[in-house]
Design a protein around this motif. Sequence first.
Motif, mmCIF file in Angstrom:
data_model
loop_
_atom_site.group_PDB
_atom_site.id
_atom_site.type_symbol
_atom_site.label_atom_id
_atom_site.label_comp_id
_atom_site.label_asym_id
_atom_site.label_seq_id
_atom_site.Cartn_x
_atom_site.Cartn_y
_atom_site.Cartn_z
ATOM 1 N N THR A 134 0.843 -1.200 0.000
ATOM 2 C CA THR A 134 0.000 0.000 0.000
ATOM 3 C C THR A 134 0.876 1.247 0.000
ATOM 4 O O THR A 134 1.807 1.363 0.809
ATOM 5 N N LEU A 135 0.553 2.157 -0.899
ATOM 6 C CA LEU A 135 1.201 3.472 -0.894
ATOM 7 C C LEU A 135 0.396 4.367 0.035
ATOM 8 O O LEU A 135 -0.783 4.622 -0.198
ATOM 9 N N LEU A 150 0.010 9.339 -8.807
ATOM 10 C CA LEU A 150 0.526 8.308 -7.895
ATOM 11 C C LEU A 150 -0.163 6.980 -8.167
ATOM 12 O O LEU A 150 0.465 5.930 -8.258
ATOM 13 N N CYS A 151 -1.477 7.057 -8.305
ATOM 14 C CA CYS A 151 -2.284 5.846 -8.471
ATOM 15 C C CYS A 151 -1.915 5.120 -9.758
ATOM 16 O O CYS A 151 -1.708 3.916 -9.763
ATOM 17 N N ARG A 153 0.818 5.199 -11.412
ATOM 18 C CA ARG A 153 2.157 4.619 -11.366
ATOM 19 C C ARG A 153 2.239 3.440 -10.399
ATOM 20 O O ARG A 153 3.058 2.546 -10.577
ATOM 21 N N TRP A 154 1.401 3.454 -9.382
ATOM 22 C CA TRP A 154 1.573 2.483 -8.305
ATOM 23 C C TRP A 154 0.989 1.115 -8.619
ATOM 24 O O TRP A 154 1.521 0.090 -8.198
ATOM 25 N N GLU A 155 -0.137 1.047 -9.275
ATOM 26 C CA GLU A 155 -0.793 -0.231 -9.612
ATOM 27 C C GLU A 155 -1.081 -1.078 -8.374
ATOM 28 O O GLU A 155 -0.861 -2.286 -8.378
ATOM 29 N N LEU A 158 -3.922 2.527 -2.478
ATOM 30 C CA LEU A 158 -3.423 3.757 -1.855
ATOM 31 C C LEU A 158 -4.277 4.073 -0.637
ATOM 32 O O LEU A 158 -5.496 3.895 -0.668
ATOM 33 N N SER A 265 4.904 7.577 2.186
ATOM 34 C CA SER A 265 5.629 8.533 1.356
ATOM 35 C C SER A 265 4.918 9.876 1.351
ATOM 36 O O SER A 265 3.871 10.035 1.983
ATOM 37 N N TYR A 270 6.524 10.917 -6.814
ATOM 38 C CA TYR A 270 5.978 9.930 -7.747
ATOM 39 C C TYR A 270 6.884 8.701 -7.803
ATOM 40 O O TYR A 270 8.087 8.829 -8.036
ATOM 41 N N PRO A 271 6.312 7.512 -7.648
ATOM 42 C CA PRO A 271 7.143 6.310 -7.714
ATOM 43 C C PRO A 271 7.469 5.919 -9.156
ATOM 44 O O PRO A 271 6.701 6.222 -10.066
ATOM 45 N N VAL A 276 5.489 -2.497 -7.213
ATOM 46 C CA VAL A 276 4.787 -3.488 -6.382
ATOM 47 C C VAL A 276 5.113 -4.933 -6.798
ATOM 48 O O VAL A 276 5.591 -5.715 -5.966
#
Length: 469
Positions: A134-135, A150-151, A153-155, A158, A265, A270-271, A276
């Motif tokens: 989880t971010l 963010l979302c 990029r994160w997959e 959040l 974070s 931005y990741p 993941v």
Amino acid sequence: MEHFGPVERMWLRNEGRLFGVVFVLFNVLLAIFNVLNYRVASRATVPCVVITRLDASTAKLSWTDSTDTTGDYSNNLTTPHTRVVKLRNSTQEETIPPLNYSLPWETEQRDKYTVVKRYIPADGLPPTYDDSVTLCTQGTFEFLQHVPELCDRWEGPLSVSVYAPGTDLPVAVRKILFLRKCGPPCVRLNVSWHLIYESSLAPPHLEAPMEMAEMAAYEPLNCSAGFKPLQLLSEIRSSKKLPYPINVARNVARQLAGTRYVLASDIELYPSLHIVPRFLELVSRLAEKEIGKIIPRRVFTLPIFEIKKEFPAPKTKEELVKRVKEGHAIFFHKWVCDACQNFPRRDQWLKSLPEKGKEDLLGIFQITKRQMPRTAWEPIYIGTNEEPLYDERLTWEGKRDKMSQMFELCLLDYDFYVLDNAFLVHSPGIKTLSSVDQRRRAPFMYKNNAVHNKLLAQMKKKYGARKGC
Ligand SMILES: *[C@@H]1O[C@H](CO)[C@@H](O)[C@H](O)[C@H]1NC(C)=O
Ligand SMILES: *[C@@H]1O[C@H](CO)[C@@H](O)[C@H](O)[C@H]1NC(C)=O
Ligand SMILES: *[C@@H]1O[C@H](CO)[C@@H](O)[C@H](O)[C@H]1NC(C)=O
Ligand SMILES: *[C@@H]1O[C@H](CO)[C@@H](O)[C@H](O)[C@H]1NC(C)=O
Ligand SMILES: *[C@@H]1O[C@H](CO)[C@@H](O)[C@H](O)[C@H]1NC(C)=O
């Protein structure tokens, strides 16, 4: 028989005198208290509201206002009022108490703050505990537009906490609803939103998100028109000089994550892509190697960068390294606090690109400690909820808000595993120091420093000092 030496005798005599002084002082204070109390009580005899029922549907309210602040009633300072009000017959739903009714969200009191957990939960199925990371992040309404990026990029899931006291609340909720409706589907499916506000600035009755948004609705949500018509304005934080309780927000976002691994974070970081799945694969590889071994306390850190505002935030290490070589990207806070992101051999990190065919693998660049001379290093890392929380008295304005937690990790002898093929990059635009900002934050910095010093002493006592921390 007890024998008292001259020193003890003097002490007894002094104590007797001290007792006398305290006794007299106490009585004087008591007398003052009684006088004050009497005056307060006499003032409270100003009549309150008198309600006279006129007929079935109206009533008359009468009361007297006292504008007097001196307690001196010889002046003519009272104003009588009357008002006729319409009585509304309560509807059926109101008179039948909803026995089986429970709010969809839960609230929690954290010192002076109210936390509304999962006020707007993600619509998608939450992943199981071990199947994602989880971010966790936080912000005020001005920063929520970073969440879609963010979302995407994160997959993965959040968990976002939003600090929204008083008039910030409807504004924040409206922005969240806009992002859910108009942003990428990811926002609706994968982001859970929590609220935080001072309990003294709470709404009298917290409504469901849609109702609240209607209250603040100046225009219906129109995706093609963007944020502008939403009139996202609220001045309460500047007018009341409310500091941002960043560590309450950090802890809330982290503790409400539904997975074992969490990345706590900041909202503007931005990741890089595919962290993941790569991370989960890395962890399972490590677990195989470590069967039967004692696993040290550890976290997995991601190097952080910033980039000039003319360029998009890099998504892969290759792209990032290219920008750094061109001089368009730098290590995060290089011009503000270079030591804050100066991990060992960081220039070497930039030289190690993943081998051909291994671009989708994540490995450990190196294992290090956060010790002298790196006691200013503020790594951001993937860890679990076993890691110590952030101290909630430290505010964002006061700076050094993560430092005591970092110090605690050092005392607990954590290992920092620096990831080789994952990073964070600040939303484009390179930060420099502003003197206006420094001045505004000075009183909060003073406060944070005091808390910080106390905390360090407490921690040393709790865990014992450790060389190098
Ligand atoms: C409320 O109910 C009473 C009787 O139950 C009725 O006489 C009265 O007119 C009603 N008032 C309103 C405002 O509807
Ligand atoms: C005090 O107020 C009342 C009502 O407003 C007024 O009738 C009366 O003359 C006032 N008395 C004096 C002394 O001002
Ligand atoms: C709550 O309502 C549901 C459905 O209406 C019912 O099945 C359940 O027994 C109720 N629970 C309680 C504690 O009343
Ligand atoms: C949402 O998260 C899940 C994992 O929980 C992930 O598989 C999916 O790709 C995410 N959706 C989007 C649109 O990013
Ligand atoms: C939405 O915004 C666009 C662009 O500003 C405008 O052209 C359009 O008429 C708006 N739609 C509605 C329903 O207001």
